[in-house]
Design a protein around this motif. Structure first.
Motif, PDB file in Angstrom:
ATOM      1  N   ASP A   1       0.809  -1.220   0.000  1.00 47.31           N
ATOM      2  CA  ASP A   1       0.000   0.000   0.000  1.00 47.31           C
ATOM      3  C   ASP A   1       0.846   1.276   0.000  1.00 47.31           C
ATOM      4  OD1 ASP A   1      -2.433   1.246  -0.170  1.00 47.31           O
ATOM      5  OD2 ASP A   1      -2.830   1.222   1.986  1.00 47.31           O
ATOM      6  N   GLY A   2       1.893   1.284  -0.827  1.00 41.89           N
ATOM      7  CA  GLY A   2       2.719   2.469  -0.963  1.00 41.89           C
ATOM      8  C   GLY A   2       3.888   2.553  -0.005  1.00 41.89           C
ATOM      9  N   PHE A   3       3.919   1.705   1.002  1.00 39.82           N
ATOM     10  CA  PHE A   3       5.029   1.692   1.952  1.00 39.82           C
ATOM     11  C   PHE A   3       6.135   0.754   1.454  1.00 39.82           C
ATOM     12  CE2 PHE A   3       1.328   2.828   4.512  1.00 39.82           C
ATOM     13  CZ  PHE A   3       1.803   3.904   5.248  1.00 39.82           C
ATOM     14  N   THR A   4       7.329   0.920   1.978  1.00 36.20           N
ATOM     15  CA  THR A   4       8.419  -0.023   1.715  1.00 36.20           C
ATOM     16  C   THR A   4       8.425  -1.033   2.848  1.00 36.20           C
ATOM     17  OG1 THR A   4       9.729   1.670   0.594  1.00 36.20           O
ATOM     18  CG2 THR A   4      10.900  -0.288   1.396  1.00 36.20           C
ATOM     19  N   ALA A   5       7.986  -2.231   2.544  1.00 34.59           N
ATOM     20  CA  ALA A   5       7.855  -3.253   3.574  1.00 34.59           C
ATOM     21  C   ALA A   5       9.222  -3.788   3.987  1.00 34.59           C
ATOM     22  CB  ALA A   5       6.981  -4.392   3.068  1.00 34.59           C
ATOM     23  N   LEU A   6       9.460  -3.835   5.276  1.00 31.04           N
ATOM     24  CA  LEU A   6      10.706  -4.371   5.822  1.00 31.04           C
ATOM     25  C   LEU A   6      10.516  -5.740   6.466  1.00 31.04           C
ATOM     26  CD1 LEU A   6      12.018  -1.148   7.589  1.00 31.04           C
ATOM     27  CD2 LEU A   6      12.690  -2.032   5.340  1.00 31.04           C
ATOM     28  N   GLY A   7       9.329  -5.997   6.938  1.00 26.36           N
ATOM     29  CA  GLY A   7       9.064  -7.240   7.642  1.00 26.36           C
ATOM     30  C   GLY A   7       7.577  -7.434   7.829  1.00 26.36           C
ATOM     31  N   SER A   8       7.226  -8.420   8.633  1.00 23.84           N
ATOM     32  CA  SER A   8       5.819  -8.779   8.804  1.00 23.84           C
ATOM     33  C   SER A   8       5.550  -9.223  10.232  1.00 23.84           C
ATOM     34  CB  SER A   8       5.457  -9.925   7.854  1.00 23.84           C
ATOM     35  OG  SER A   8       6.176 -11.093   8.226  1.00 23.84           O
ATOM     36  N   SER A   9       4.264  -9.340  10.565  1.00 22.55           N
ATOM     37  CA  SER A   9       3.895  -9.852  11.881  1.00 22.55           C
ATOM     38  C   SER A   9       4.323 -11.302  12.029  1.00 22.55           C
ATOM     39  CB  SER A   9       2.388  -9.712  12.110  1.00 22.55           C
ATOM     40  OG  SER A   9       1.645 -10.415  11.134  1.00 22.55           O
ATOM     41  N   GLU A  10       4.307 -12.036  10.938  1.00 21.76           N
ATOM     42  CA  GLU A  10       4.825 -13.404  10.960  1.00 21.76           C
ATOM     43  C   GLU A  10       6.263 -13.426  11.472  1.00 21.76           C
ATOM     44  OE1 GLU A  10       4.930 -16.117   7.215  1.00 21.76           O
ATOM     45  OE2 GLU A  10       6.890 -15.195   7.480  1.00 21.76           O
ATOM     46  N   GLY A  11       7.079 -12.524  10.932  1.00 23.83           N
ATOM     47  CA  GLY A  11       8.474 -12.437  11.347  1.00 23.83           C
ATOM     48  C   GLY A  11       8.619 -12.064  12.805  1.00 23.83           C
ATOM     49  N   GLN A  12       7.769 -11.127  13.273  1.00 24.18           N
ATOM     50  CA  GLN A  12       7.828 -10.751  14.693  1.00 24.18           C
ATOM     51  C   GLN A  12       7.565 -11.956  15.575  1.00 24.18           C
ATOM     52  OE1 GLN A  12       9.265  -7.618  13.844  1.00 24.18           O
ATOM     53  NE2 GLN A  12       8.523  -7.262  15.920  1.00 24.18           N
ATOM     54  N   GLY A  13       6.546 -12.740  15.223  1.00 20.80           N
ATOM     55  CA  GLY A  13       6.212 -13.908  16.032  1.00 20.80           C
ATOM     56  C   GLY A  13       7.335 -14.917  16.070  1.00 20.80           C
ATOM     57  N   TYR A  14       7.880 -15.251  14.905  1.00 18.09           N
ATOM     58  CA  TYR A  14       9.005 -16.187  14.875  1.00 18.09           C
ATOM     59  C   TYR A  14      10.170 -15.654  15.715  1.00 18.09           C
ATOM     60  CZ  TYR A  14       6.926 -18.517  10.738  1.00 18.09           C
ATOM     61  OH  TYR A  14       6.131 -19.194   9.865  1.00 18.09           O
ATOM     62  N   GLY A  15      10.492 -14.367  15.505  1.00 15.08           N
ATOM     63  CA  GLY A  15      11.633 -13.782  16.199  1.00 15.08           C
ATOM     64  C   GLY A  15      11.470 -13.768  17.704  1.00 15.08           C
ATOM     65  N   MET A  16      10.255 -13.521  18.172  1.00 12.70           N
ATOM     66  CA  MET A  16      10.023 -13.467  19.612  1.00 12.70           C
ATOM     67  C   MET A  16      10.150 -14.852  20.241  1.00 12.70           C
ATOM     68  SD  MET A  16       6.973 -10.590  19.622  1.00 12.70           S
ATOM     69  CE  MET A  16       6.732 -10.520  21.412  1.00 12.70           C
ATOM     70  N   ILE A  17       9.671 -15.884  19.551  1.00  8.56           N
ATOM     71  CA  ILE A  17       9.828 -17.245  20.065  1.00  8.56           C
ATOM     72  C   ILE A  17      11.298 -17.632  20.104  1.00  8.56           C
ATOM     73  CG2 ILE A  17       9.426 -19.688  19.533  1.00  8.56           C
ATOM     74  CD1 ILE A  17       6.641 -18.897  18.534  1.00  8.56           C
ATOM     75  N   ILE A  18      12.002 -17.385  19.011  1.00  9.49           N
ATOM     76  CA  ILE A  18      13.426 -17.736  18.940  1.00  9.49           C
ATOM     77  C   ILE A  18      14.217 -17.021  20.039  1.00  9.49           C
ATOM     78  CG2 ILE A  18      15.508 -17.433  17.554  1.00  9.49           C
ATOM     79  CD1 ILE A  18      13.687 -17.909  15.063  1.00  9.49           C
TER      80      ILE A  18
ATOM     81  N   MET B   1      -1.521  -7.332  15.731  1.00  9.85           N
ATOM     82  CA  MET B   1      -0.489  -6.600  14.992  1.00  9.85           C
ATOM     83  C   MET B   1      -0.859  -6.500  13.524  1.00  9.85           C
ATOM     84  SD  MET B   1       3.592  -7.360  14.625  1.00  9.85           S
ATOM     85  CE  MET B   1       4.589  -6.298  13.541  1.00  9.85           C
ATOM     86  N   GLY B   2      -0.672  -5.330  12.929  1.00 10.25           N
ATOM     87  CA  GLY B   2      -0.809  -5.193  11.490  1.00 10.25           C
ATOM     88  C   GLY B   2       0.247  -6.043  10.796  1.00 10.25           C
ATOM     89  N   TRP B   3      -0.037  -6.543   9.627  1.00  9.02           N
ATOM     90  CA  TRP B   3       0.832  -7.581   9.056  1.00  9.02           C
ATOM     91  C   TRP B   3       2.106  -7.046   8.412  1.00  9.02           C
ATOM     92  CZ3 TRP B   3       2.016  -8.847   3.844  1.00  9.02           C
ATOM     93  CH2 TRP B   3       1.392  -8.062   2.876  1.00  9.02           C
ATOM     94  N   VAL B   4       2.243  -5.715   8.242  1.00  4.59           N
ATOM     95  CA  VAL B   4       3.421  -5.150   7.583  1.00  4.59           C
ATOM     96  C   VAL B   4       4.186  -4.241   8.542  1.00  4.59           C
ATOM     97  CG1 VAL B   4       4.223  -3.607   5.746  1.00  4.59           C
ATOM     98  CG2 VAL B   4       2.410  -5.269   5.276  1.00  4.59           C
ATOM     99  N   VAL B   5       5.522  -4.381   8.541  1.00  5.86           N
ATOM    100  CA  VAL B   5       6.411  -3.447   9.231  1.00  5.86           C
ATOM    101  C   VAL B   5       7.075  -2.576   8.166  1.00  5.86           C
ATOM    102  CG1 VAL B   5       8.465  -3.178  10.659  1.00  5.86           C
ATOM    103  CG2 VAL B   5       6.867  -5.056  11.115  1.00  5.86           C
ATOM    104  N   ALA B   6       6.939  -1.270   8.307  1.00  9.00           N
ATOM    105  CA  ALA B   6       7.586  -0.313   7.408  1.00  9.00           C
ATOM    106  C   ALA B   6       8.093   0.845   8.266  1.00  9.00           C
ATOM    107  CB  ALA B   6       6.608   0.189   6.344  1.00  9.00           C
ATOM    108  N   ASP B   7       9.162   1.487   7.822  1.00 10.59           N
ATOM    109  CA  ASP B   7       9.761   2.544   8.642  1.00 10.59           C
ATOM    110  C   ASP B   7       9.020   3.858   8.441  1.00 10.59           C
ATOM    111  OD1 ASP B   7      11.345   3.875  10.372  1.00 10.59           O
ATOM    112  OD2 ASP B   7      13.207   3.685   9.231  1.00 10.59           O
ATOM    113  N   SER B   8       7.815   3.898   8.986  1.00 13.20           N
ATOM    114  CA  SER B   8       6.966   5.081   8.858  1.00 13.20           C
ATOM    115  C   SER B   8       5.934   5.074   9.975  1.00 13.20           C
ATOM    116  CB  SER B   8       6.253   5.080   7.501  1.00 13.20           C
ATOM    117  OG  SER B   8       5.266   6.089   7.458  1.00 13.20           O
ATOM    118  N   VAL B   9       5.754   6.217  10.600  1.00 10.94           N
ATOM    119  CA  VAL B   9       4.730   6.335  11.637  1.00 10.94           C
ATOM    120  C   VAL B   9       3.351   6.057  11.047  1.00 10.94           C
ATOM    121  CG1 VAL B   9       3.607   7.928  13.242  1.00 10.94           C
ATOM    122  CG2 VAL B   9       6.101   7.936  13.020  1.00 10.94           C
ATOM    123  N   GLN B  10       3.167   6.421   9.784  1.00  6.17           N
ATOM    124  CA  GLN B  10       1.875   6.228   9.132  1.00  6.17           C
ATOM    125  C   GLN B  10       1.544   4.750   8.936  1.00  6.17           C
ATOM    126  OE1 GLN B  10       4.050   8.749   8.103  1.00  6.17           O
ATOM    127  NE2 GLN B  10       2.724  10.150   9.261  1.00  6.17           N
ATOM    128  N   ALA B  11       2.566   3.900   8.939  1.00  6.22           N
ATOM    129  CA  ALA B  11       2.321   2.463   8.790  1.00  6.22           C
ATOM    130  C   ALA B  11       1.822   1.833  10.084  1.00  6.22           C
ATOM    131  CB  ALA B  11       3.595   1.752   8.335  1.00  6.22           C
TER     132      ALA B  11
END
Length: 576
Positions: free
Chosen positions: A113-130, A164-174
């Motif tokens: 949606d116009g943002f530059t995606a860096l990651g996802s909620s899926e990634g957050q979940g995996y990372g937090m468990i690891i 959590m929203g499914w996209v991580v982007a470096d923007s407050v608007q995201a």
């Protein structure tokens, strides 16, 4: 969550962890000079003060095997080395829009949606468990975990702020812009239970309270459907029959039940096992495979290009490839024989298909076992090795699989899921024995019920008290008032009612109680009045009352139909 899948770059995103302090590095250097080559260096856990389960835990799960051609210490070393690689490659904390926020970097599919995606909620979940499982090896684990959770909370879903929203982007608007994806939130909530066990909940984050809130107000409220499946996101319907088997995290749901006492999680587990059995009986009886998406009732594979994701949504592809780990964990952690049966079926088929060589696994199969992929990638291979660990006849398979996995490095999606499987196979994914809550008892379950009218056969009063969200009571169409009451069998002290409405609901109704003797009450007392009901699920509380009978008295319908309830539940005064 769906991610870019190419041979050179598969799905994903995850944050990066900081390196050990200089002093620790110097200590390791000295130790390396003093200890013979090939020995495993174990760093003292002086930095692990307050850590209950420092890595390595090396648990032996009942009924499971581990690679037996190497030592446990060698396995632990492989896991810690792979973690260090994963952390340096994918774990990031460079968000200018959220200082202190960590994320797991990886590519995504879908529209950013116009943002530059860096990651996802899926990634957050995996990372937090690891991260929580590697505490003790990584002295900075709790800081990283809290940073990952900070990002998960800041990037809240636009639909339900407890998710959590499914996209991580470096923007407050995201932050707050995107809807959710089920898989990421399930892992995030589960990781909070692990964190409570690891560090306690008296620090800057109350992990247990955050987990409970996310489980009940987020996941249950938005994802658990009326038929006990899991929908795809908080944008999806609560009546949806579409579901994604990679979201069937059965051992997670048992942990959810432990910390909330809510029996809905046991019902979800049982129903998903039933869906799997029905599906495989009809479409994959010889393989045990399941498609990336499952739809309808009876369940069947989704069509190609489902949700415009990719052509293979009707096959065993990059979503379903994660399923064998999810189902075998329920056997390993909680001993459910249904999980073992599924794992054994999958293992028997894939071993035959590959002539016993994990390197021959392909990245995609039809339901009948025909390969549609052309190479081996960890997100397909590693879960099959985990499933194989449920049976001692698979020892050579597990040994060969471990040797294949431990050095396989590809991209975010495969590497991250590979690490999760390595933690599991080596016994370093421990079971969270959280603070168990007493089950929440529905006093009306399977009790005698009476109604003013019924729409017809199959819609009797007892259908609202049978614990089955696929059956319902329905009154005559087009008439007011209508009522339904339950006989609790004896006088109980109650203070809460839950009404799960079908599409035919009441906009105005009363909750009434009676303590009359006999089976036909005459005297009713109003304890709650609703004047603006909108259907769905109504959670009603009132001052504690002593009552044997509880009645819903509907006076104004919200539709041209009658009144209809999937379930009418009654709870004791001591129940939250």
């Amino acid at each position: 969550m769906y991610l870019t899948r190419t041979k050179a770059s598969t799905p994903g995103n995850r944050p990066k962890k900081p390196s050990l302090r200089l002093k620790q590095l110097l200590m390791l250097t000295v130790l390396a000079l003093l200890i013979p080559a090939g020995s495993v260096i174990s760093v003292p856990n002086a930095s692990a003060a307050g850590i209950s389960k420092p890595f390595p835990q090396q648990v032996n799960y009942p009924g499971m095997i581990k690679p037996n051609h190497i030592t446990q210490s060698t396995m632990n070393q492989s896991v810690s080395s792979y973690y260090d690689y994963w952390k340096s490659t994918y774990l990031k904390n460079n968000l200018t829009s959220l200082p202190g926020g960590y994320y797991v970097k990886g590519n995504i599919t879908g529209d950013p949606d116009g943002f530059t995606a860096l990651g996802s909620s899926e990634g957050q979940g995996y990372g937090m468990i690891i991260t929580v499982l590697m505490a003790g090896h990584d002295s900075n684990a709790q800081t990283i975990f809290n940073g990952l959770f900070k990002t998960a909370r800041a990037y809240k879903s636009s639909g339900n702020p407890n998710l959590m929203g499914w996209v991580v982007a470096d923007s407050v608007q995201a932050q707050g812009h995107f809807g959710s994806a089920t898989d990421g939130d399930l892992d995030i909530a589960y990781s909070l239970i692990l964190a409570h066990q690891q560090w306690g909940s008296d620090g800057t984050v109350n992990y247990l309270n955050e987990a409970k809130k996310m489980i009940t107000d987020g996941i249950k409220a938005s994802y658990v459907t009326t038929n006990y499946r899991l929908n795809l996101g908080d944008w999806d319907s609560k009546d949806a029959l579409n579901t994604r088997p990679s979201d069937w995290m059965l051992s997670h749901f048992r942990a959810f039940y432990e910390v909330t006492g809510d029996p809905v999680w046991i019902q979800v587990i049982d129903h998903l096992y039933s869906v799997y059995e029905q599906f495989t009986t009809s479409y994959s009886s010889s393989t045990g495979l399941i498609s990336d998406f499952v739809v309808d009732n009876p369940p069947k594979p989704a069509p190609e290009w489902y949700l415009d994701e990719f052509k293979e949504t009707n096959q065993y592809y990059y979503n379903a490839s994660r399923f064998p780990l999810r189902i075998v964990m329920d056997y390993a952690f909680y001993g459910d024989s249904r999980g073992k049966a599924a794992a054994d079926k999958l293992s028997a088929w894939i071993k035959t298909k590959t002539n016993g060589s994990p390197a021959n696994i392909k990245n995609g199969y039809k339901m009948n076992g025909t390969a549609i992929g052309d190479y081996a990638t960890a997100v397909f291979v590693s879960p099959f090795i985990s499933a194989g660990a449920a049976n001692s006849s698979n020892q050579a398979w597990v040994n060969a699989g471990w040797d294949w996995m431990k050095n396989k490095k590809e991209d975010y999606f495969s590497d991250t899921y590979n690490l999760l499987n390595m933690l599991f196979i080596s016994g370093n994914w421990w079971v969270p024995t959280a603070e168990t809550q007493p089950p929440v008892t529905n006093l009306a379950l399977n009790k005698q019920a009476v109604t003013s009218t019924i729409e017809g056969t199959g819609f009797e009063a007892d259908k609202a008290f049978d614990g089955n969200l696929m059956s319902r009571w329905a009154s005559n169409e087009g008439s007011d008032p209508e009522w339904i009451y339950v006989d609790l069998g004896s006088v109980q002290n109650i203070s809460a009612v839950k009404l799960r409405w079908e599409a035919a609901y009441a906009t105005q109704y009363k909750i009434q109680v009676s303590s009359d003797t006999g089976s036909s009450p005459v005297n009713w007392t109003d304890v709650n009045t609703t004047t603006n009901g909108d259907g769905g699920e109504d959670n009603i509380t009132f001052a504690p009352q002593n009552a044997r009978f509880v009645r819903m008295f509907g006076t104004v319908r919200g539709t041209s139909y009658g009144y209809s309830l999937y379930e009418f539940e009654v709870y004791a005064a001591s129940t939250p």
